[in-house]
Design a protein around this motif. Structure first.
Motif, PDB file in Angstrom:
ATOM      1  N   UNK A  66       0.757  -0.942   0.035  1.00  0.00           N
ATOM      2  CA  UNK A  66       0.054   0.033  -0.596  1.00  0.00           C
ATOM      3  C   UNK A  66       1.097   1.311  -0.167  1.00  0.00           C
ATOM      4  N   UNK A  67       0.633   2.015  -0.930  1.00  0.00           N
ATOM      5  CA  UNK A  67       1.839   3.310  -0.715  1.00  0.00           C
ATOM      6  C   UNK A  67       0.408   4.706  -1.401  1.00  0.00           C
ATOM      7  N   UNK A  68       0.973   5.704  -0.380  1.00  0.00           N
ATOM      8  CA  UNK A  68       0.108   6.745  -0.925  1.00  0.00           C
ATOM      9  C   UNK A  68       0.598   7.606  -2.173  1.00  0.00           C
ATOM     10  N   UNK A  69      -0.854   8.605  -2.487  1.00  0.00           N
ATOM     11  CA  UNK A  69      -0.933   8.725  -3.597  1.00  0.00           C
ATOM     12  C   UNK A  69      -1.221  10.663  -3.266  1.00  0.00           C
ATOM     13  N   UNK A  70       0.191  11.184  -3.532  1.00  0.00           N
ATOM     14  CA  UNK A  70       0.188  12.271  -2.616  1.00  0.00           C
ATOM     15  C   UNK A  70      -0.170  13.584  -3.463  1.00  0.00           C
ATOM     16  N   UNK A  71      -0.586  13.550  -4.620  1.00  0.00           N
ATOM     17  CA  UNK A  71      -0.911  14.414  -5.288  1.00  0.00           C
ATOM     18  C   UNK A  71      -1.346  14.269  -6.708  1.00  0.00           C
ATOM     19  N   UNK A  72      -1.615  14.952  -7.745  1.00  0.00           N
ATOM     20  CA  UNK A  72      -1.808  14.997  -8.859  1.00  0.00           C
ATOM     21  C   UNK A  72      -1.935  16.407  -9.782  1.00  0.00           C
ATOM     22  N   UNK A  79      -5.286  15.459  -5.410  1.00  0.00           N
ATOM     23  CA  UNK A  79      -5.464  14.267  -5.436  1.00  0.00           C
ATOM     24  C   UNK A  79      -5.172  14.216  -4.074  1.00  0.00           C
ATOM     25  N   UNK A  80      -5.317  12.707  -3.394  1.00  0.00           N
ATOM     26  CA  UNK A  80      -4.740  12.236  -2.321  1.00  0.00           C
ATOM     27  C   UNK A  80      -5.593  11.187  -2.501  1.00  0.00           C
ATOM     28  N   UNK A  81      -4.701   9.678  -1.903  1.00  0.00           N
ATOM     29  CA  UNK A  81      -5.637   8.659  -1.706  1.00  0.00           C
ATOM     30  C   UNK A  81      -4.235   7.821  -1.615  1.00  0.00           C
ATOM     31  N   UNK A  82      -4.859   6.681  -1.843  1.00  0.00           N
ATOM     32  CA  UNK A  82      -3.980   5.201  -2.157  1.00  0.00           C
ATOM     33  C   UNK A  82      -3.988   4.562  -3.470  1.00  0.00           C
ATOM     34  N   UNK A  83      -2.319   4.110  -3.208  1.00  0.00           N
ATOM     35  CA  UNK A  83      -2.254   3.117  -4.375  1.00  0.00           C
ATOM     36  C   UNK A  83      -2.432   1.721  -3.969  1.00  0.00           C
ATOM     37  N   UNK A 103      -5.724   2.227  -7.478  1.00  0.00           N
ATOM     38  CA  UNK A 103      -6.116   3.194  -6.864  1.00  0.00           C
ATOM     39  C   UNK A 103      -6.954   3.976  -7.084  1.00  0.00           C
ATOM     40  N   UNK A 104      -6.938   4.315  -5.622  1.00  0.00           N
ATOM     41  CA  UNK A 104      -8.426   5.222  -4.755  1.00  0.00           C
ATOM     42  C   UNK A 104      -7.817   6.687  -4.661  1.00  0.00           C
ATOM     43  N   UNK A 105      -8.369   7.404  -5.256  1.00  0.00           N
ATOM     44  CA  UNK A 105      -8.370   8.830  -4.908  1.00  0.00           C
ATOM     45  C   UNK A 105      -9.285   9.909  -4.548  1.00  0.00           C
TER      46      UNK A 105
END
Length: 108
Positions: A66-72, A79-83, A103-105
């Motif tokens: 599990x890894x964080x989504x830190x932007x987009x 964006x924030x979320x998790x991959x 990915x969920x954002x």
């Protein structure tokens, strides 16, 4: 450094929807783990021109990662979320792999 095809599915013949661009390096003395900074750059479909940014430690031999989504950017602005990642196929001799990401954002 990486600039790999981002496809709709794990089959190498799947439709290419973008590029997985970034870098990774060894991040552990006790197991095989890498520090990843990646951008998922979308070049087709409704997300064309948008990106998602991932920054995390990735213990690549673990079944569930599990890894964080830190932007987009673009559609995924702020964006924030998790991959979550799953290795679909790997060849250690060729140092090549197919990794499936879910990915969920949340985004603006």
């Amino acid at each position: 450094m990486a600039d790999d095809p981002l496809t709709a599915g794990p089959d190498p013949g799947s439709q290419i929807v973008g590029r997985a661009q970034g870098m990774y390096g060894s991040a552990s003395f006790s197991e095989i783990g890498v520090l990843m900074t990646f951008n998922f750059v979308f070049t087709a479909g409704k997300y064309n021109g948008s990106t998602l940014s991932l920054l995390s430690r990735n213990p690549i031999l673990h079944r569930y990662r599990e890894m964080p989504i830190v932007g987009g950017s673009g559609v995924f602005r702020l964006a924030q979320g998790v991959a979550t990642a799953k290795t679909y196929w790997a060849n250690s001799t060729a140092r090549n792999a197919i990794v499936e990401y879910h990915v969920v954002v949340l985004h603006y």
